[in-house]
Design a protein around this motif. Sequence first.
Motif, PDB file in Angstrom:
ATOM      1  N   ASP A  36     -13.457  14.225   3.011  1.00 31.04           N
ATOM      2  CA  ASP A  36     -14.577  15.154   3.191  1.00 31.04           C
ATOM      3  C   ASP A  36     -14.327  16.502   2.529  1.00 31.04           C
ATOM      4  OD1 ASP A  36     -15.945  13.215   4.624  1.00 31.04           O
ATOM      5  OD2 ASP A  36     -15.545  14.125   6.593  1.00 31.04           O
ATOM      6  N   ASP A  37     -13.068  16.983   2.558  1.00 30.90           N
ATOM      7  CA  ASP A  37     -12.803  18.295   1.952  1.00 30.90           C
ATOM      8  C   ASP A  37     -12.575  18.202   0.442  1.00 30.90           C
ATOM      9  OD1 ASP A  37     -10.068  17.677   1.422  1.00 30.90           O
ATOM     10  OD2 ASP A  37      -9.333  18.809   3.143  1.00 30.90           O
ATOM     11  N   GLY A  38     -12.623  16.978  -0.105  1.00 29.90           N
ATOM     12  CA  GLY A  38     -12.530  16.798  -1.553  1.00 29.90           C
ATOM     13  C   GLY A  38     -11.131  16.639  -2.104  1.00 29.90           C
ATOM     14  N   THR A  39     -10.122  16.681  -1.246  1.00 30.52           N
ATOM     15  CA  THR A  39      -8.744  16.520  -1.733  1.00 30.52           C
ATOM     16  C   THR A  39      -8.459  15.075  -2.109  1.00 30.52           C
ATOM     17  OG1 THR A  39      -8.011  18.357  -0.346  1.00 30.52           O
ATOM     18  CG2 THR A  39      -6.305  16.869  -1.177  1.00 30.52           C
ATOM     19  N   PHE A  40      -8.859  14.138  -1.251  1.00 32.10           N
ATOM     20  CA  PHE A  40      -8.631  12.721  -1.531  1.00 32.10           C
ATOM     21  C   PHE A  40      -9.838  12.160  -2.265  1.00 32.10           C
ATOM     22  CE2 PHE A  40      -5.741  12.069   2.462  1.00 32.10           C
ATOM     23  CZ  PHE A  40      -4.766  12.865   1.884  1.00 32.10           C
ATOM     24  N   VAL A  41      -9.563  11.485  -3.375  1.00 30.39           N
ATOM     25  CA  VAL A  41     -10.618  10.896  -4.196  1.00 30.39           C
ATOM     26  C   VAL A  41     -10.760   9.409  -3.898  1.00 30.39           C
ATOM     27  CG1 VAL A  41     -11.337  10.475  -6.580  1.00 30.39           C
ATOM     28  CG2 VAL A  41     -10.196  12.619  -5.980  1.00 30.39           C
ATOM     29  N   LEU A  42      -9.659   8.778  -3.519  1.00 32.74           N
ATOM     30  CA  LEU A  42      -9.641   7.342  -3.266  1.00 32.74           C
ATOM     31  C   LEU A  42      -8.480   7.050  -2.327  1.00 32.74           C
ATOM     32  CD1 LEU A  42      -9.949   4.524  -5.784  1.00 32.74           C
ATOM     33  CD2 LEU A  42      -7.793   4.735  -4.587  1.00 32.74           C
ATOM     34  N   SER A  43      -8.663   6.078  -1.451  1.00 33.46           N
ATOM     35  CA  SER A  43      -7.547   5.641  -0.612  1.00 33.46           C
ATOM     36  C   SER A  43      -7.753   4.183  -0.250  1.00 33.46           C
ATOM     37  CB  SER A  43      -7.424   6.499   0.661  1.00 33.46           C
ATOM     38  OG  SER A  43      -8.579   6.384   1.466  1.00 33.46           O
ATOM     39  N   GLY A  44      -6.649   3.492   0.003  1.00 36.28           N
ATOM     40  CA  GLY A  44      -6.738   2.095   0.399  1.00 36.28           C
ATOM     41  C   GLY A  44      -5.384   1.547   0.779  1.00 36.28           C
ATOM     42  N   GLN A  45      -5.412   0.425   1.486  1.00 31.32           N
ATOM     43  CA  GLN A  45      -4.185  -0.242   1.919  1.00 31.32           C
ATOM     44  C   GLN A  45      -3.648  -1.109   0.789  1.00 31.32           C
ATOM     45  OE1 GLN A  45      -4.514  -1.914   5.779  1.00 31.32           O
ATOM     46  NE2 GLN A  45      -2.412  -2.658   5.815  1.00 31.32           N
ATOM     47  N   THR A  46      -2.334  -1.231   0.718  1.00 31.60           N
ATOM     48  CA  THR A  46      -1.734  -2.089  -0.299  1.00 31.60           C
ATOM     49  C   THR A  46      -2.132  -3.537  -0.035  1.00 31.60           C
ATOM     50  OG1 THR A  46       0.311  -2.257   0.970  1.00 31.60           O
ATOM     51  CG2 THR A  46       0.225  -0.566  -0.744  1.00 31.60           C
ATOM     52  N   ALA A  47      -2.246  -4.279  -1.113  1.00 29.22           N
ATOM     53  CA  ALA A  47      -2.636  -5.687  -1.016  1.00 29.22           C
ATOM     54  C   ALA A  47      -1.698  -6.495  -1.904  1.00 29.22           C
ATOM     55  CB  ALA A  47      -4.078  -5.862  -1.477  1.00 29.22           C
ATOM     56  N   PRO A  48      -1.329  -7.668  -1.510  1.00 31.13           N
ATOM     57  CA  PRO A  48      -1.785  -8.393  -0.333  1.00 31.13           C
ATOM     58  C   PRO A  48      -0.952  -8.152   0.904  1.00 31.13           C
ATOM     59  CG  PRO A  48      -0.487  -9.868  -1.679  1.00 31.13           C
ATOM     60  CD  PRO A  48      -0.518  -8.525  -2.391  1.00 31.13           C
ATOM     61  N   ASP A  49       0.161  -7.408   0.790  1.00 27.42           N
ATOM     62  CA  ASP A  49       1.112  -7.383   1.903  1.00 27.42           C
ATOM     63  C   ASP A  49       0.818  -6.377   3.009  1.00 27.42           C
ATOM     64  OD1 ASP A  49       1.754  -5.080   0.566  1.00 27.42           O
ATOM     65  OD2 ASP A  49       3.812  -5.647   0.136  1.00 27.42           O
ATOM     66  N   GLY A  50       0.015  -5.365   2.766  1.00 28.61           N
ATOM     67  CA  GLY A  50      -0.314  -4.400   3.807  1.00 28.61           C
ATOM     68  C   GLY A  50       0.877  -3.605   4.314  1.00 28.61           C
ATOM     69  N   THR A  51       1.844  -3.324   3.443  1.00 31.61           N
ATOM     70  CA  THR A  51       3.036  -2.584   3.861  1.00 31.61           C
ATOM     71  C   THR A  51       2.905  -1.085   3.647  1.00 31.61           C
ATOM     72  OG1 THR A  51       4.079  -2.933   1.715  1.00 31.61           O
ATOM     73  CG2 THR A  51       4.586  -4.529   3.466  1.00 31.61           C
ATOM     74  N   GLY A  52       1.690  -0.633   3.401  1.00 28.35           N
ATOM     75  CA  GLY A  52       1.471   0.789   3.177  1.00 28.35           C
ATOM     76  C   GLY A  52       0.102   1.021   2.569  1.00 28.35           C
ATOM     77  N   GLY A  53       0.018   2.079   1.783  1.00 27.18           N
ATOM     78  CA  GLY A  53      -1.263   2.406   1.175  1.00 27.18           C
ATOM     79  C   GLY A  53      -1.076   3.293  -0.038  1.00 27.18           C
ATOM     80  N   VAL A  54      -2.195   3.617  -0.660  1.00 31.09           N
ATOM     81  CA  VAL A  54      -2.194   4.498  -1.820  1.00 31.09           C
ATOM     82  C   VAL A  54      -3.354   5.470  -1.682  1.00 31.09           C
ATOM     83  CG1 VAL A  54      -3.580   2.932  -3.248  1.00 31.09           C
ATOM     84  CG2 VAL A  54      -2.059   4.564  -4.345  1.00 31.09           C
ATOM     85  N   ILE A  55      -3.097   6.699  -2.087  1.00 31.85           N
ATOM     86  CA  ILE A  55      -4.114   7.738  -2.077  1.00 31.85           C
ATOM     87  C   ILE A  55      -4.096   8.405  -3.443  1.00 31.85           C
ATOM     88  CG2 ILE A  55      -4.820   9.960  -1.086  1.00 31.85           C
ATOM     89  CD1 ILE A  55      -3.355   9.082   1.506  1.00 31.85           C
ATOM     90  N   LEU A  56      -5.272   8.647  -3.996  1.00 39.11           N
ATOM     91  CA  LEU A  56      -5.425   9.430  -5.211  1.00 39.11           C
ATOM     92  C   LEU A  56      -5.956  10.786  -4.766  1.00 39.11           C
ATOM     93  CD1 LEU A  56      -5.283   9.423  -8.304  1.00 39.11           C
ATOM     94  CD2 LEU A  56      -7.637   8.596  -8.322  1.00 39.11           C
ATOM     95  N   ALA A  57      -5.205  11.845  -5.072  1.00 38.55           N
ATOM     96  CA  ALA A  57      -5.546  13.176  -4.587  1.00 38.55           C
ATOM     97  C   ALA A  57      -5.624  14.162  -5.748  1.00 38.55           C
ATOM     98  CB  ALA A  57      -4.513  13.645  -3.571  1.00 38.55           C
ATOM     99  N   ARG A  58      -6.297  15.272  -5.473  1.00 37.59           N
ATOM    100  CA  ARG A  58      -6.364  16.347  -6.463  1.00 37.59           C
ATOM    101  C   ARG A  58      -6.027  17.662  -5.785  1.00 37.59           C
ATOM    102  NH1 ARG A  58     -12.860  16.480  -7.525  1.00 37.59           N
ATOM    103  NH2 ARG A  58     -13.463  16.595  -5.352  1.00 37.59           N
ATOM    104  N   GLY A  59      -5.588  18.627  -6.585  1.00 34.75           N
ATOM    105  CA  GLY A  59      -5.187  19.933  -6.072  1.00 34.75           C
ATOM    106  C   GLY A  59      -3.778  20.251  -6.514  1.00 34.75           C
ATOM    107  N   SER A  60      -3.225  21.306  -5.961  1.00 39.26           N
ATOM    108  CA  SER A  60      -1.861  21.678  -6.334  1.00 39.26           C
ATOM    109  C   SER A  60      -0.862  20.729  -5.674  1.00 39.26           C
ATOM    110  CB  SER A  60      -1.563  23.119  -5.899  1.00 39.26           C
ATOM    111  OG  SER A  60      -1.411  23.193  -4.490  1.00 39.26           O
ATOM    112  N   ARG A  61       0.269  20.592  -6.291  1.00 39.58           N
ATOM    113  CA  ARG A  61       1.326  19.734  -5.741  1.00 39.58           C
ATOM    114  C   ARG A  61       1.744  20.247  -4.362  1.00 39.58           C
ATOM    115  NH1 ARG A  61       5.085  15.306  -7.256  1.00 39.58           N
ATOM    116  NH2 ARG A  61       6.543  15.361  -5.542  1.00 39.58           N
ATOM    117  N   ALA A  62       1.892  21.566  -4.233  1.00 41.91           N
ATOM    118  CA  ALA A  62       2.317  22.131  -2.952  1.00 41.91           C
ATOM    119  C   ALA A  62       1.319  21.818  -1.846  1.00 41.91           C
ATOM    120  CB  ALA A  62       2.516  23.642  -3.084  1.00 41.91           C
ATOM    121  N   ALA A  63       0.039  21.929  -2.139  1.00 47.48           N
ATOM    122  CA  ALA A  63      -0.989  21.637  -1.131  1.00 47.48           C
ATOM    123  C   ALA A  63      -0.959  20.167  -0.745  1.00 47.48           C
ATOM    124  CB  ALA A  63      -2.372  22.034  -1.649  1.00 47.48           C
TER     125      ALA A  63
END
Length: 97
Positions: free
Chosen positions: A32-59
């Motif tokens: 909602d605040d625009g930092t995350f552009v995409l997110s989802g669970q890893t497939a097929p194993d579901g052992t985590g996830g991935v997020i595509l984010a924007r902004g400064s590295r520190a933030a």
Amino acid sequence: MLHVLLLRYTRTPDDAAPHVPDHVEYLETHHDDGTFVLSGQTAPDGTGGVILARGSRAAVERIAAADPFIVAGVGSYEIISAEPGRGAREVLDLFGP
């Protein structure tokens, strides 16, 4: 700047399960605040996830540290940062000039 956040469970999925509702709320907040552009669970194993984010590295590092999975000790992030150079105009526009 573009950041790929690779979430990996450090405990079992059963250990992570009680924290899923708070994690989903965390994801929705940052989508909602625009930092995350995409997110989802890893497939097929579901052992985590991935997020595509924007902004400064520190933030992004501060935001990742506040993930309920991280706070509860059931996950960890690897963050890979890059300056987008080539790609579809619609995608590049998400990450600034």
